[in-house]
Design a protein around this motif. Structure first.
Motif, PDB file in Angstrom:
ATOM      1  N   THR A  40       0.838  -1.198   0.000  1.00  0.00           N
ATOM      2  CA  THR A  40       0.000   0.000   0.000  1.00  0.00           C
ATOM      3  C   THR A  40       0.876   1.253   0.000  1.00  0.00           C
ATOM      4  O   THR A  40       0.658   2.179  -0.789  1.00  0.00           O
ATOM      5  N   LEU A  41       1.886   1.276   0.884  1.00  0.00           N
ATOM      6  CA  LEU A  41       2.780   2.433   0.955  1.00  0.00           C
ATOM      7  C   LEU A  41       3.586   2.589  -0.326  1.00  0.00           C
ATOM      8  O   LEU A  41       3.807   3.711  -0.797  1.00  0.00           O
ATOM      9  N   LEU A  42       4.027   1.473  -0.910  1.00  0.00           N
ATOM     10  CA  LEU A  42       4.783   1.525  -2.160  1.00  0.00           C
ATOM     11  C   LEU A  42       3.932   2.118  -3.280  1.00  0.00           C
ATOM     12  O   LEU A  42       4.397   2.978  -4.039  1.00  0.00           O
ATOM     13  N   GLU A  43       2.689   1.705  -3.368  1.00  0.00           N
ATOM     14  CA  GLU A  43       1.786   2.242  -4.388  1.00  0.00           C
ATOM     15  C   GLU A  43       1.575   3.746  -4.199  1.00  0.00           C
ATOM     16  O   GLU A  43       1.612   4.514  -5.164  1.00  0.00           O
ATOM     17  N   GLU A  44       1.360   4.181  -2.944  1.00  0.00           N
ATOM     18  CA  GLU A  44       1.197   5.608  -2.670  1.00  0.00           C
ATOM     19  C   GLU A  44       2.450   6.386  -3.076  1.00  0.00           C
ATOM     20  O   GLU A  44       2.355   7.460  -3.663  1.00  0.00           O
ATOM     21  N   HIS A  45       3.617   5.836  -2.759  1.00  0.00           N
ATOM     22  CA  HIS A  45       4.877   6.497  -3.098  1.00  0.00           C
ATOM     23  C   HIS A  45       5.040   6.597  -4.614  1.00  0.00           C
ATOM     24  O   HIS A  45       5.413   7.650  -5.132  1.00  0.00           O
ATOM     25  N   GLU A  46       4.743   5.511  -5.337  1.00  0.00           N
ATOM     26  CA  GLU A  46       4.859   5.522  -6.796  1.00  0.00           C
ATOM     27  C   GLU A  46       3.928   6.560  -7.411  1.00  0.00           C
ATOM     28  O   GLU A  46       4.302   7.261  -8.350  1.00  0.00           O
ATOM     29  N   GLN A  47       2.722   6.689  -6.871  1.00  0.00           N
ATOM     30  CA  GLN A  47       1.780   7.688  -7.382  1.00  0.00           C
ATOM     31  C   GLN A  47       2.293   9.099  -7.120  1.00  0.00           C
ATOM     32  O   GLN A  47       2.187   9.969  -7.985  1.00  0.00           O
ATOM     33  N   GLU A  48       2.860   9.314  -5.939  1.00  0.00           N
ATOM     34  CA  GLU A  48       3.386  10.633  -5.607  1.00  0.00           C
ATOM     35  C   GLU A  48       4.565  10.998  -6.511  1.00  0.00           C
ATOM     36  O   GLU A  48       4.618  12.097  -7.055  1.00  0.00           O
ATOM     37  N   VAL A  49       5.484  10.069  -6.709  1.00  0.00           N
ATOM     38  CA  VAL A  49       6.648  10.326  -7.556  1.00  0.00           C
ATOM     39  C   VAL A  49       6.207  10.545  -8.995  1.00  0.00           C
ATOM     40  O   VAL A  49       6.700  11.445  -9.679  1.00  0.00           O
ATOM     41  N   SER A  50       5.265   9.750  -9.467  1.00  0.00           N
ATOM     42  CA  SER A  50       4.764   9.899 -10.824  1.00  0.00           C
ATOM     43  C   SER A  50       4.168  11.292 -11.028  1.00  0.00           C
ATOM     44  O   SER A  50       4.416  11.946 -12.040  1.00  0.00           O
ATOM     45  N   GLY A  51       3.401  11.757 -10.048  1.00  0.00           N
ATOM     46  CA  GLY A  51       2.815  13.095 -10.127  1.00  0.00           C
ATOM     47  C   GLY A  51       3.877  14.178 -10.130  1.00  0.00           C
ATOM     48  O   GLY A  51       3.786  15.156 -10.874  1.00  0.00           O
ATOM     49  N   GLN A  52       4.917  13.998  -9.326  1.00  0.00           N
ATOM     50  CA  GLN A  52       6.006  14.986  -9.282  1.00  0.00           C
ATOM     51  C   GLN A  52       6.754  15.023 -10.604  1.00  0.00           C
ATOM     52  O   GLN A  52       7.109  16.093 -11.099  1.00  0.00           O
ATOM     53  N   LEU A  53       6.988  13.849 -11.207  1.00  0.00           N
ATOM     54  CA  LEU A  53       7.675  13.800 -12.493  1.00  0.00           C
ATOM     55  C   LEU A  53       6.828  14.445 -13.584  1.00  0.00           C
ATOM     56  O   LEU A  53       7.338  15.162 -14.445  1.00  0.00           O
ATOM     57  N   ARG A  54       5.523  14.166 -13.546  1.00  0.00           N
ATOM     58  CA  ARG A  54       4.622  14.747 -14.524  1.00  0.00           C
ATOM     59  C   ARG A  54       4.626  16.270 -14.394  1.00  0.00           C
ATOM     60  O   ARG A  54       4.658  17.005 -15.379  1.00  0.00           O
ATOM     61  N   ASP A  55       4.618  16.778 -13.155  1.00  0.00           N
ATOM     62  CA  ASP A  55       4.636  18.222 -12.930  1.00  0.00           C
ATOM     63  C   ASP A  55       5.963  18.847 -13.356  1.00  0.00           C
ATOM     64  O   ASP A  55       6.006  20.020 -13.722  1.00  0.00           O
ATOM     65  N   ALA A  56       7.045  18.095 -13.306  1.00  0.00           N
ATOM     66  CA  ALA A  56       8.370  18.620 -13.616  1.00  0.00           C
ATOM     67  C   ALA A  56       8.661  18.634 -15.115  1.00  0.00           C
ATOM     68  O   ALA A  56       9.579  19.314 -15.558  1.00  0.00           O
ATOM     69  N   GLN A  57       7.886  17.912 -15.905  1.00  0.00           N
ATOM     70  CA  GLN A  57       8.116  17.870 -17.349  1.00  0.00           C
ATOM     71  C   GLN A  57       7.753  19.213 -17.966  1.00  0.00           C
ATOM     72  O   GLN A  57       6.765  19.849 -17.585  1.00  0.00           O
ATOM     73  N   PRO A  58       8.563  19.650 -18.933  1.00  0.00           N
ATOM     74  CA  PRO A  58       8.240  20.928 -19.590  1.00  0.00           C
ATOM     75  C   PRO A  58       6.925  20.807 -20.363  1.00  0.00           C
ATOM     76  O   PRO A  58       6.599  19.769 -20.911  1.00  0.00           O
ATOM     77  N   LYS A  59       6.180  21.873 -20.336  1.00  0.00           N
ATOM     78  CA  LYS A  59       4.904  21.900 -21.056  1.00  0.00           C
ATOM     79  C   LYS A  59       5.173  22.052 -22.556  1.00  0.00           C
ATOM     80  O   LYS A  59       6.022  22.818 -22.982  1.00  0.00           O
ATOM     81  N   GLN A  60       4.421  21.273 -23.341  1.00  0.00           N
ATOM     82  CA  GLN A  60       4.565  21.326 -24.796  1.00  0.00           C
ATOM     83  C   GLN A  60       3.582  22.342 -25.366  1.00  0.00           C
ATOM     84  O   GLN A  60       2.461  22.472 -24.891  1.00  0.00           O
TER      85      GLN A  60
END
Length: 62
Positions: A40-60
């Motif tokens: 459960t904690l691993l899934e929450e962490h993966e979702q958080e990291v995924s969201g941070q990476l998505r936010d960090a990507q330059p906008k096209q």
């Protein structure tokens, strides 16, 4: 910096979970329960990291 999800950072949640686990060990927590909590904690962490990476990507330009 991206906003943190409600409930604090993954680091804080992990520390809280470790404290609970240490306090609960004498109360019969099973290996299966510990593994389920880990997943459960691993899934929450993966979702958080995924969201941070998505936010960090330059906008096209579109």
């Amino acid at each position: 910096m991206a906003d943190r999800p409600e409930g604090g950072s993954a680091e804080t949640r992990n520390q809280d979970t470790r404290r609970r686990h240490c306090n609960d060990q004498g109360e019969g927590e099973t290996v299966e329960e510990t593994i389920a909590e880990f997943h459960t904690l691993l899934e929450e962490h993966e979702q958080e990291v995924s969201g941070q990476l998505r936010d960090a990507q330059p906008k096209q330009d579109g």
